[in-house]
Design a protein around this motif. Structure first.
Motif, mmCIF file in Angstrom:
data_model
loop_
_atom_site.group_PDB
_atom_site.id
_atom_site.type_symbol
_atom_site.label_atom_id
_atom_site.label_comp_id
_atom_site.label_asym_id
_atom_site.label_seq_id
_atom_site.Cartn_x
_atom_site.Cartn_y
_atom_site.Cartn_z
ATOM 1 N N ILE A 209 26.732 25.602 49.899
ATOM 2 C CA ILE A 209 27.958 26.367 50.089
ATOM 3 C C ILE A 209 27.794 27.725 49.410
ATOM 4 O O ILE A 209 27.500 27.804 48.221
ATOM 5 C CB ILE A 209 29.170 25.636 49.490
ATOM 6 C CG1 ILE A 209 29.512 24.388 50.296
ATOM 7 C CG2 ILE A 209 30.374 26.567 49.383
ATOM 8 C CD1 ILE A 209 30.130 24.663 51.661
ATOM 9 N N THR A 210 27.976 28.777 50.175
ATOM 10 C CA THR A 210 27.970 30.129 49.622
ATOM 11 C C THR A 210 29.375 30.719 49.760
ATOM 12 O O THR A 210 30.208 30.212 50.516
ATOM 13 C CB THR A 210 26.956 31.038 50.332
ATOM 14 O OG1 THR A 210 27.311 31.130 51.724
ATOM 15 C CG2 THR A 210 25.550 30.460 50.214
ATOM 16 N N ILE A 211 29.622 31.791 49.019
ATOM 17 C CA ILE A 211 30.914 32.473 49.050
ATOM 18 C C ILE A 211 30.692 33.816 49.733
ATOM 19 O O ILE A 211 30.047 34.711 49.177
ATOM 20 C CB ILE A 211 31.468 32.653 47.626
ATOM 21 C CG1 ILE A 211 31.640 31.281 46.949
ATOM 22 C CG2 ILE A 211 32.795 33.413 47.651
ATOM 23 C CD1 ILE A 211 31.974 31.359 45.473
ATOM 24 N N SER A 212 31.206 33.952 50.958
ATOM 25 C CA SER A 212 30.928 35.163 51.746
ATOM 26 C C SER A 212 31.554 36.400 51.103
ATOM 27 O O SER A 212 30.982 37.489 51.141
ATOM 28 C CB SER A 212 31.442 34.981 53.174
ATOM 29 O OG SER A 212 32.843 34.730 53.183
ATOM 30 N N GLU A 213 32.728 36.237 50.514
ATOM 31 C CA GLU A 213 33.432 37.299 49.801
ATOM 32 C C GLU A 213 34.563 36.635 49.030
ATOM 33 O O GLU A 213 34.965 35.520 49.368
ATOM 34 C CB GLU A 213 33.987 38.343 50.766
ATOM 35 C CG GLU A 213 34.983 37.775 51.767
ATOM 36 C CD GLU A 213 35.486 38.817 52.737
ATOM 37 O OE1 GLU A 213 35.119 39.991 52.585
ATOM 38 O OE2 GLU A 213 36.256 38.447 53.647
ATOM 39 N N PRO A 214 35.086 37.256 47.986
ATOM 40 C CA PRO A 214 36.200 36.643 47.271
ATOM 41 C C PRO A 214 37.393 36.423 48.209
ATOM 42 O O PRO A 214 37.721 37.283 49.026
ATOM 43 C CB PRO A 214 36.535 37.665 46.181
ATOM 44 C CG PRO A 214 35.272 38.439 45.989
ATOM 45 C CD PRO A 214 34.641 38.515 47.340
ATOM 46 N N GLY A 215 38.020 35.253 48.095
ATOM 47 C CA GLY A 215 39.150 34.997 48.974
ATOM 48 C C GLY A 215 39.576 33.555 48.963
ATOM 49 O O GLY A 215 39.358 32.816 48.000
ATOM 50 N N GLY A 216 40.185 33.125 50.073
ATOM 51 C CA GLY A 216 40.713 31.778 50.206
ATOM 52 C C GLY A 216 39.634 30.765 50.544
ATOM 53 O O GLY A 216 38.441 31.098 50.628
ATOM 54 N N PRO A 217 40.024 29.514 50.755
ATOM 55 C CA PRO A 217 39.047 28.453 51.040
ATOM 56 C C PRO A 217 38.150 28.751 52.232
ATOM 57 O O PRO A 217 37.022 28.239 52.304
ATOM 58 C CB PRO A 217 39.936 27.233 51.303
ATOM 59 C CG PRO A 217 41.190 27.504 50.539
ATOM 60 C CD PRO A 217 41.402 28.979 50.635
ATOM 61 N N GLU A 218 38.623 29.592 53.160
ATOM 62 C CA GLU A 218 37.838 29.879 54.364
ATOM 63 C C GLU A 218 36.569 30.683 54.080
ATOM 64 O O GLU A 218 35.678 30.767 54.952
ATOM 65 C CB GLU A 218 38.704 30.630 55.385
ATOM 66 C CG GLU A 218 39.066 32.063 55.009
ATOM 67 C CD GLU A 218 40.223 32.171 54.022
ATOM 68 O OE1 GLU A 218 40.531 33.320 53.621
ATOM 69 O OE2 GLU A 218 40.803 31.125 53.656
ATOM 70 N N VAL A 219 36.425 31.265 52.878
ATOM 71 C CA VAL A 219 35.225 32.062 52.584
ATOM 72 C C VAL A 219 34.048 31.182 52.142
ATOM 73 O O VAL A 219 32.943 31.698 51.928
ATOM 74 C CB VAL A 219 35.507 33.136 51.506
ATOM 75 C CG1 VAL A 219 36.672 34.011 51.923
ATOM 76 C CG2 VAL A 219 35.744 32.520 50.132
ATOM 77 N N LEU A 220 34.281 29.877 52.007
ATOM 78 C CA LEU A 220 33.192 28.958 51.653
ATOM 79 C C LEU A 220 32.403 28.618 52.909
ATOM 80 O O LEU A 220 32.951 28.079 53.877
ATOM 81 C CB LEU A 220 33.756 27.691 51.014
ATOM 82 C CG LEU A 220 34.536 27.894 49.707
ATOM 83 C CD1 LEU A 220 35.138 26.581 49.239
ATOM 84 C CD2 LEU A 220 33.643 28.488 48.624
ATOM 85 N N VAL A 221 31.113 28.943 52.891
ATOM 86 C CA VAL A 221 30.267 28.819 54.086
ATOM 87 C C VAL A 221 29.116 27.864 53.803
ATOM 88 O O VAL A 221 28.389 28.025 52.816
ATOM 89 C CB VAL A 221 29.716 30.194 54.509
ATOM 90 C CG1 VAL A 221 28.825 30.044 55.740
ATOM 91 C CG2 VAL A 221 30.859 31.165 54.786
ATOM 92 N N TRP A 222 28.940 26.873 54.660
ATOM 93 C CA TRP A 222 27.852 25.896 54.563
ATOM 94 C C TRP A 222 26.691 26.390 55.411
ATOM 95 O O TRP A 222 26.775 26.475 56.623
ATOM 96 C CB TRP A 222 28.360 24.547 55.058
ATOM 97 C CG TRP A 222 27.456 23.364 55.021
ATOM 98 C CD1 TRP A 222 27.057 22.626 56.093
ATOM 99 C CD2 TRP A 222 26.864 22.727 53.880
ATOM 100 N NE1 TRP A 222 26.270 21.578 55.700
ATOM 101 C CE2 TRP A 222 26.125 21.611 54.341
ATOM 102 C CE3 TRP A 222 26.878 23.004 52.510
ATOM 103 C CZ2 TRP A 222 25.418 20.777 53.478
ATOM 104 C CZ3 TRP A 222 26.177 22.166 51.655
ATOM 105 C CH2 TRP A 222 25.460 21.074 52.137
ATOM 106 N N GLY A 223 25.593 26.786 54.744
ATOM 107 C CA GLY A 223 24.485 27.354 55.504
ATOM 108 C C GLY A 223 23.170 27.282 54.764
ATOM 109 O O GLY A 223 23.076 26.806 53.624
ATOM 110 N N GLU A 224 22.130 27.755 55.422
ATOM 111 C CA GLU A 224 20.769 27.708 54.876
ATOM 112 C C GLU A 224 20.594 28.734 53.762
ATOM 113 O O GLU A 224 21.008 29.893 53.897
ATOM 114 C CB GLU A 224 19.752 27.981 55.984
ATOM 115 C CG GLU A 224 19.582 26.851 56.992
ATOM 116 C CD GLU A 224 18.736 25.704 56.445
ATOM 117 O OE1 GLU A 224 18.102 25.896 55.390
ATOM 118 O OE2 GLU A 224 18.726 24.631 57.065
ATOM 119 N N VAL A 225 19.954 28.289 52.670
ATOM 120 C CA VAL A 225 19.613 29.160 51.540
ATOM 121 C C VAL A 225 18.241 28.742 51.033
ATOM 122 O O VAL A 225 17.749 27.655 51.362
ATOM 123 C CB VAL A 225 20.657 29.047 50.397
ATOM 124 C CG1 VAL A 225 22.038 29.462 50.873
ATOM 125 C CG2 VAL A 225 20.674 27.638 49.830
#
Length: 326
Positions: free
Chosen positions: A4-20
């Motif tokens: 889980i990464t944080i695309s930008e500060p904000g609400g729960p929707e900014v949590l992104v499940w992706g490759e790292v």
């Protein structure tokens, strides 16, 4: 790996499940394949842009996890590939893999499911270090826990009762207070309907609470001091109620009281290792003896971290919310 990464500060929707990129176990670290992590208020603050990880820590949220060791870094002894562990983290738990300082590892207690062990490290280390190592709660004393139905609260109730203390809790619903009572809480205070200062004074014959574990900060500071007994100790571990408040020093002096404020995440590795070692010595036998258990409200897939954050923000839970890796 996935995380889980944080695309930008904000609400729960900014949590992104992706490759790292995969983490690598450095000097004094082990690599853990994560089975589960748990959601903490600090994760929400990080997502909102208010609580960055300490230097050198993973940028991904997640302050605790459980899983299996898959790699051993240089300078590590006492652990082997395949060991089932849970771990206190400075970050990185919302991922398939995480590198962990060896001093922050704990074996999964006998009788505890590997997934549910993810609910233990942060709450146990927080409660033990603040209530016992700093505030020195003793048998027959009274502990007041704000947010008694939270992950921290449910653990604090059990640990305090295990050492023979009396426990008062605040919570916002009858359901949550009833659950606290099932865990052993003696004094139940609905903070929406009752004044906790008056209630604790009445319940203790005017003496007050010997130790208060507070997650609210500024909003409760003055009232917490009013609720303290003579020689009482206030341990502040959160600031859900703000960061600035006025305090009547005369009241504090008159009670010969003490206030401590701590965080766990940014402490030096040596301090965290000492807390983890104390927890393993004093708390793990209580868990393995069946006196204490993790309280888990629900398990969600790690890819649904945003939903889990919303559950915490809505206070729609009792105990911990787990995120389970694929």
């Amino acid at each position: 790996m996935l995380a889980i990464t944080i695309s930008e500060p904000g609400g729960p929707e900014v949590l992104v499940w992706g490759e790292v990129p995969d983490p690598v176990a450095g000097e004094g670290e082990v690599l853990v394949e994560v089975v589960a992590s748990a959601v903490n208020r600090a994760d929400i603050m990080q997502r909102q842009g208010f609580y960055d990880p300490p230097p050198g820590a993973s940028r991904y949220p997640g302050l605790e996890c459980s899983g299996r060791i898959t790699g051993i870094g240089p300078g590590v002894s006492g652990w082997s590939v395949g060991d089932e562990v849970c771990a206190l983290l400075a970050g990185g738990g919302y991922a398939e893999k995480v590198a962990v300082p060896a001093g922050q590892l704990l074996p999964v207690p006998a009788g505890i499911d590997l997934k549910q062990a993810a609910a233990l490290p942060e709450v146990v280390c927080t409660v033990w270090s603040n209530v016992f190592m700093v505030a020195h709660l003793r048998p027959a004393e009274t502990l007041l826990v704000h947010g008694g139905s939270s992950g921290i609260g449910t653990m604090a109730i059990q640990l305090a009762k295990a050492v023979g203390a009396k426990v008062a809790v605040t919570a916002g619903t009858k359901e949550k207070l009833d659950y606290c009572a099932e865990l052993g809480a003696d004094i139940l205070i609905n903070y929406r309907e009752q004044d906790f200062v008056a209630e604790i004074q009445q319940a203790t014959g005017g003496a007050g609470a010997d130790v208060i574990l507070d997650n609210m900060g500024a909003k409760y500071l003055d009232r917490n001091v009013q609720a303290l007994a003579v020689n009482g100790r206030l341990a502040i571990i959160g600031m859900q109620g703000g960061i600035k408040a006025e305090l009547n020093i005369a009241t504090l002096l008159g009670k010969r009281a003490a206030i401590s404020a701590t965080s766990l995440r940014a402490r030096p590795l040596g301090e965290k290792a000492a807390i983890v070692a104390a927890v393993r010595e004093h708390v793990w036998p209580l868990i393995e003896g069946g006196h204490i258990r993790p309280v888990v409200d629900r398990e969600l897939p790690m890819s649904e971290a945003g939903t889990a954050h919303q559950v915490l923000e809505d206070s729609g839970h009792i105990g911990k919310v787990l995120l389970v890796a694929p």
